[in-house]
Design a protein around this motif. Structure first.
Motif, short mmCIF file in Angstrom:
data_model
loop_
_atom_site.label_atom_id
_atom_site.label_comp_id
_atom_site.label_asym_id
_atom_site.label_seq_id
_atom_site.Cartn_x
_atom_site.Cartn_y
_atom_site.Cartn_z
N PRO A 139 0.81 -1.22 0.00
CA PRO A 139 0.00 0.00 0.00
C PRO A 139 0.83 1.26 0.00
N SER A 140 0.24 2.33 -0.49
CA SER A 140 0.88 3.64 -0.49
C SER A 140 1.16 4.07 0.95
N THR A 141 2.19 4.89 1.11
CA THR A 141 2.63 5.22 2.46
C THR A 141 2.21 6.63 2.89
N LYS A 142 0.97 6.98 2.70
CA LYS A 142 0.49 8.25 3.21
C LYS A 142 0.27 8.11 4.71
N VAL A 143 1.00 8.90 5.48
CA VAL A 143 0.90 8.79 6.94
C VAL A 143 -0.21 9.69 7.45
N THR A 144 -0.74 9.32 8.61
CA THR A 144 -1.69 10.18 9.30
C THR A 144 -0.92 11.16 10.17
N LEU A 145 -1.26 12.43 10.09
CA LEU A 145 -0.56 13.47 10.83
C LEU A 145 -1.50 14.15 11.83
N ALA A 146 -0.95 14.59 12.92
CA ALA A 146 -1.68 15.40 13.89
C ALA A 146 -0.73 16.50 14.38
N PRO A 147 -1.04 17.76 14.06
CA PRO A 147 -2.22 18.25 13.34
C PRO A 147 -2.27 17.75 11.89
N GLU A 148 -3.47 17.64 11.37
CA GLU A 148 -3.69 17.11 10.03
C GLU A 148 -3.61 18.20 8.97
N ASN A 149 -2.88 17.93 7.90
CA ASN A 149 -2.77 18.80 6.72
C ASN A 149 -2.03 20.12 7.00
N THR A 150 -2.45 20.86 8.01
CA THR A 150 -1.81 22.14 8.32
C THR A 150 -1.26 22.10 9.74
N THR A 151 0.04 22.41 9.89
CA THR A 151 0.66 22.43 11.21
C THR A 151 1.30 23.78 11.44
N LYS A 152 1.94 23.95 12.57
CA LYS A 152 2.52 25.23 12.95
C LYS A 152 4.03 25.11 13.10
N VAL A 153 4.72 26.23 12.91
CA VAL A 153 6.16 26.29 13.12
C VAL A 153 6.48 25.94 14.57
N ASN A 154 7.49 25.09 14.76
CA ASN A 154 7.98 24.67 16.08
C ASN A 154 6.98 23.83 16.86
N LEU A 155 5.93 23.35 16.20
CA LEU A 155 4.97 22.47 16.85
C LEU A 155 5.24 21.02 16.44
N PRO A 156 5.58 20.13 17.38
CA PRO A 156 5.79 18.72 17.00
C PRO A 156 4.55 18.13 16.35
N THR A 157 4.72 17.54 15.19
CA THR A 157 3.63 16.92 14.46
C THR A 157 3.77 15.40 14.56
N TRP A 158 2.75 14.75 15.08
CA TRP A 158 2.78 13.29 15.25
C TRP A 158 2.48 12.62 13.91
N ALA A 159 3.12 11.48 13.68
CA ALA A 159 2.91 10.72 12.44
C ALA A 159 2.75 9.24 12.76
N TRP A 160 1.83 8.56 12.08
CA TRP A 160 1.66 7.13 12.27
C TRP A 160 0.97 6.54 11.04
N LEU A 161 1.01 5.23 10.97
CA LEU A 161 0.41 4.52 9.86
C LEU A 161 -0.72 3.64 10.35
N ASP A 162 -1.71 3.46 9.50
CA ASP A 162 -2.85 2.61 9.81
C ASP A 162 -2.39 1.15 9.83
N ALA A 163 -2.39 0.56 11.01
CA ALA A 163 -1.89 -0.81 11.14
C ALA A 163 -2.71 -1.80 10.33
N ALA A 164 -3.97 -1.49 10.07
CA ALA A 164 -4.81 -2.41 9.29
C ALA A 164 -4.33 -2.54 7.85
N GLU A 165 -3.74 -1.45 7.31
CA GLU A 165 -3.26 -1.49 5.94
C GLU A 165 -1.85 -2.06 5.86
#
Length: 330
Positions: A182-208
């Protein structure tokens, strides 16, 4: 189109040569195991892809080394009668020249080393010839299989000096080329738009992201091999030097069956086990974050054979908008 037989070699002389100089082998041959016909599906090799990745987002893995699956291989193609029916019209047409035809008759008919197309061994083996791996027809490596058609007794291994003659290991390599993940598009939080110096979490859907496999077999030989790909890590490339990754290497190892950890309320002050922090705004555009999963690939085949194949990777880009945090002065 005129073709130089001396340049093509013995097996190539009987191949279909396309206008761009590549070769296509005949794969539409019927089959059984009683010496009447040779079983060839998709070029002698049958692929079971019922456990392969599926859907529009899947794609092939790329080896992390210089190794690549074979672009051609050798497998059973003719019984004695079928080889006779294939070669004699070529010789009678005279298109390959008298001297060439005479050598071939001597080789396959007159006992040097084969006599009368090995008809006395009908039902006891097959004539082997080259096939081009599906999807590799224009690959220069497809021209590497230039050995003359050769005989193999049923139950015997192919000659050791002929590279890419089907064995369980070669079948595993061919199965590797058919693996789709499967393609490796990760889920991000914040999603799509984040802020400077703000840690953005990333993970993959384990079902895929679960193991996938492809089995390649040659029914008339009773041999098969299964190549299985299992995700082991995710590498994040933020798309800009003005960023830091978590961990610092950018490589997130799989842990307890998942890659990364979903963000949850109450974790705002924690460092994500997998993620990115952008240090500069993307302005009016976005950063192309690239997420690439590494897949460990192992194989198991007939007779208890098995082992490792080179790791494979598959990645995808996704746009991330990074904005400045606006402060209000009073």
């Amino acid at each position: 189109m005129a073709v130089s037989l001396s340049a093509l070699g013995a097996s190539n002389a009987w191949a279909k040569v396309t206008p761009d100089g590549t070769r296509e082998s005949d794969t539409n041959v019927s089959a059984d195991r009683k010496g009447q016909n040779v079983s060839v599906t998709a070029g002698a090799v049958v692929y079971d892809q019922s456990k392969n990745g599926s859907g529009q987002s899947v794609g092939p893995v790329t080896s992390t080394t210089t190794w690549a699956p074979p672009a051609c291989y050798y497998a059973p193609k003719y019984t004695p009668d079928e080889l006779k029916a294939y070669l004699e019209p070529i010789w009678e047409a005279g298109s390959t020249g008298y001297e060439w035809d005479a050598k071939q008759r001597d080789h396959y008919v007159n006992g040097h080393p084969y006599k009368d197309f090995n008809k006395e061994k009908a039902g006891e083996g097959y004539w082997w010839d080259f096939y081009v791996t599906p999807g590799r027809e224009g690959d220069p490596g497809a021209l590497d299989c230039d050995k003359p058609i050769f005989w193999v007794d049923e139950g015997d291994a192919p000659p050791a000096d002929i590279e890419n003659a089907v064995t369980p290991e070669v079948l595993a390599e061919l199965a590797y080329a058919q693996i789709r993940v499967p393609s490796t598009k990760v889920t991000l939080a914040p999603e799509n738009t984040t802020k400077v110096n703000l840690p953005t979490w990333a993970w993959l859907d384990a079902a895929e992201f679960k193991p996938v496999s492809v089995t390649a077999s040659v029914p008339v030989l009773g041999v098969e091999a299964t190549a299985t790909a299992e995700p082991v890590s995710l590498k994040i490339d933020p798309g800009t030097a003005d960023a830091v990754t978590y961990p610092a290497s950018g490589v997130c190892e799989i842990n307890n069956g998942r890659i990364g950890e979903p963000y949850a309320k109450g974790k705002a002050n924690e460092t994500p086990p997998c993620g990115v922090k952008y240090l500069r705004s993307s302005g009016h555009g976005s950063y192309p974050l690239k997420a690439t999963v590494t897949w460990k690939i192992q194989w198991a085949g007939s007779g208890g054979a098995g082992g490792d194949l080179p790791d494979g990777t598959f990645g995808a880009d996704q746009d991330v908008v990074v904005q400045e945090i606006q402060a209000v002065n009073r």
